[in-house]
Design a protein around this motif. Sequence first.
Motif, PDB file in Angstrom:
ATOM      1  N   LYS A   1      47.086  89.081  84.579  1.00  0.00           N
ATOM      2  CA  LYS A   1      45.904  88.311  84.979  1.00  0.00           C
ATOM      3  C   LYS A   1      46.307  87.326  86.067  1.00  0.00           C
ATOM      4  O   LYS A   1      47.146  86.457  85.859  1.00  0.00           O
ATOM      5  N   TYR A   2      45.695  87.482  87.247  1.00  0.00           N
ATOM      6  CA  TYR A   2      45.974  86.614  88.380  1.00  0.00           C
ATOM      7  C   TYR A   2      44.738  85.749  88.646  1.00  0.00           C
ATOM      8  O   TYR A   2      43.638  86.274  88.830  1.00  0.00           O
ATOM      9  N   THR A   3      44.923  84.448  88.639  1.00  0.00           N
ATOM     10  CA  THR A   3      43.837  83.512  88.898  1.00  0.00           C
ATOM     11  C   THR A   3      44.100  82.780  90.210  1.00  0.00           C
ATOM     12  O   THR A   3      45.251  82.657  90.651  1.00  0.00           O
ATOM     13  N   SER A   4      43.037  82.305  90.817  1.00  0.00           N
ATOM     14  CA  SER A   4      43.163  81.596  92.089  1.00  0.00           C
ATOM     15  C   SER A   4      43.845  80.254  91.874  1.00  0.00           C
ATOM     16  O   SER A   4      43.561  79.541  90.912  1.00  0.00           O
ATOM     17  N   CYS A   5      44.759  79.906  92.763  1.00  0.00           N
ATOM     18  CA  CYS A   5      45.499  78.653  92.693  1.00  0.00           C
ATOM     19  C   CYS A   5      45.514  78.010  94.075  1.00  0.00           C
ATOM     20  O   CYS A   5      45.571  78.704  95.093  1.00  0.00           O
ATOM     21  N   GLU A   6      45.457  76.696  94.096  1.00  0.00           N
ATOM     22  CA  GLU A   6      45.523  75.988  95.366  1.00  0.00           C
ATOM     23  C   GLU A   6      46.922  76.050  95.968  1.00  0.00           C
ATOM     24  O   GLU A   6      47.082  76.124  97.178  1.00  0.00           O
ATOM     25  N   VAL A   7      47.931  76.001  95.110  1.00  0.00           N
ATOM     26  CA  VAL A   7      49.320  76.036  95.562  1.00  0.00           C
ATOM     27  C   VAL A   7      49.995  77.255  94.952  1.00  0.00           C
ATOM     28  O   VAL A   7      49.973  77.444  93.732  1.00  0.00           O
TER      29      VAL A   7
ATOM     30  N   LEU B   1      54.343  84.474  91.271  1.00  0.00           N
ATOM     31  CA  LEU B   1      53.653  83.845  92.392  1.00  0.00           C
ATOM     32  C   LEU B   1      52.320  83.332  91.874  1.00  0.00           C
ATOM     33  O   LEU B   1      51.406  84.117  91.586  1.00  0.00           O
ATOM     34  N   GLY B   2      52.213  82.034  91.733  1.00  0.00           N
ATOM     35  CA  GLY B   2      50.978  81.472  91.222  1.00  0.00           C
ATOM     36  C   GLY B   2      50.872  81.624  89.721  1.00  0.00           C
ATOM     37  O   GLY B   2      51.692  81.106  88.960  1.00  0.00           O
ATOM     38  N   SER B   3      49.892  82.393  89.256  1.00  0.00           N
ATOM     39  CA  SER B   3      49.553  82.421  87.840  1.00  0.00           C
ATOM     40  C   SER B   3      50.246  83.516  87.053  1.00  0.00           C
ATOM     41  O   SER B   3      50.230  83.483  85.818  1.00  0.00           O
TER      42      SER B   3
ATOM     43  N   ARG C   1      36.859  89.530  88.911  1.00  0.00           N
ATOM     44  CA  ARG C   1      35.906  88.507  88.512  1.00  0.00           C
ATOM     45  C   ARG C   1      35.998  87.354  89.504  1.00  0.00           C
ATOM     46  O   ARG C   1      36.949  87.294  90.291  1.00  0.00           O
ATOM     47  N   PRO C   2      35.057  86.442  89.480  1.00  0.00           N
ATOM     48  CA  PRO C   2      35.184  85.266  90.348  1.00  0.00           C
ATOM     49  C   PRO C   2      36.467  84.495  90.060  1.00  0.00           C
ATOM     50  O   PRO C   2      36.740  84.111  88.926  1.00  0.00           O
ATOM     51  N   ASN C   3      37.282  84.337  91.087  1.00  0.00           N
ATOM     52  CA  ASN C   3      38.524  83.562  91.025  1.00  0.00           C
ATOM     53  C   ASN C   3      39.601  84.196  90.157  1.00  0.00           C
ATOM     54  O   ASN C   3      40.559  83.521  89.770  1.00  0.00           O
ATOM     55  N   GLU C   4      39.494  85.469  89.831  1.00  0.00           N
ATOM     56  CA  GLU C   4      40.558  86.103  89.048  1.00  0.00           C
ATOM     57  C   GLU C   4      40.512  87.617  89.229  1.00  0.00           C
ATOM     58  O   GLU C   4      39.465  88.205  89.489  1.00  0.00           O
ATOM     59  N   VAL C   5      41.690  88.224  89.094  1.00  0.00           N
ATOM     60  CA  VAL C   5      41.852  89.672  89.146  1.00  0.00           C
ATOM     61  C   VAL C   5      42.749  90.082  87.994  1.00  0.00           C
ATOM     62  O   VAL C   5      43.790  89.460  87.754  1.00  0.00           O
TER      63      VAL C   5
END
Length: 419
Positions: free
Chosen positions: A237-243, A271-273, A129-133
Amino acid sequence: MDVIIAFLNGVIEEVFIEHPNGFVIHEKESHVCRLKKALHGLKEAPRVWYERIDQYLLSLGFLKNDADPNIYFKVIDVKALILVLYIDDLFLTGEDDLIARCKKELASEFEMKDLGLMYYSLGLEVWQRPNEVILSQEKYAIDLLKRFGMLDCKSMATPMEANLKKLHDVAISSDLVDPTMYRQLIGSLMYLVNTRLDICYAVNTLSQFMCETRQIHFVAAKHILRYVRGTMGYGLKYTSCEVLNLQGFSDSDWAGCVPDRKNTSGCCFSLGSATIFWCSRKQSCVAQSTTEVEYVASCVAASEVVWLRKLLAGLFGQHLEPIVILCVPGNNEARIASLDHQLHVNLPHSHWHESGHNIVDRQLKYRKLGPKNVSYNPLPAVNSKTCHDSPQGSPPNANKERVHEIEGRNQSKVLAFMA
């Protein structure tokens, strides 16, 4: 992308075969044929295919990752492209224009089949999906329950009982069972652990009874299937993160295995989300104190840190800060043991001293969890309504209807997965 008849693309040297049936040349029956291309079934075929694709990818400007030789990457005008090679399957991720260009270059050299956007591979479902896998093995879990006749079983709230001593004490009086079915079940559950870290410890515990399987062990394995029956929609669930911060957690029990008094170490890294790595394994040594137990557990985590740092830093050559490994309160002795080089000499298991070396090299550092982040009470029963997006008051046969819906691949939306 899929390479058609990949092994036939490999160039082989000094391999001779007899005349195939029906192709024997008259008056040359004693001659042999020299192969110019690899054939399926030759033990050299996988090696020569990898050499061929490796040389071609390097000629396209790809760089090979030092931690994993099957990961290639390149950066063009601050745009990244990553290629993962798995036998004859190639997975591409990055900017759309770079992916399209790479596909054309690969198709010009090999006969390829473009499978489009990745949504299913080797039992792993990928929802983009947009900004998430979202990664899940829901279909695999349904097939697993069908295979062992547990699709209509009553679900359980936890993967196994808290009292593991029963597996050893009651097993003496329990009857022996056919180990073949048990090994098949545990092997299938091991593959499910790829996206289900919540059953990692339970599967690791039951995998220790492969040789002398008894009825209580088979019942405990079915307990995991009952838990999977109620949590088929769980995944990552992995979401986009700036850091993106890579941090881990390490812990161990004390003499958890009754027969040999060995301990079980566990660690996970996020790592991230969401979590990207987890493991639960039995320690190979018998520790003589809780300090030594936690020290060995921290060294297991440190070994994984070295590989993860090498993998991430090798992709784009970025400098990584020291990775934080969180420990529960009371485990400060392990941290002191890692920092104190004099204590290394006193500990009998000298091959576990990688943790201290990595701290000296500033690759990792330990940090104590606060009291608010640690729960010493058993986990409560999971409320299925918080894990699934089915409305309240669903009919009793809602789960059966959902199984048929998944099998038909006609889902209208993705369930809310456990991150």
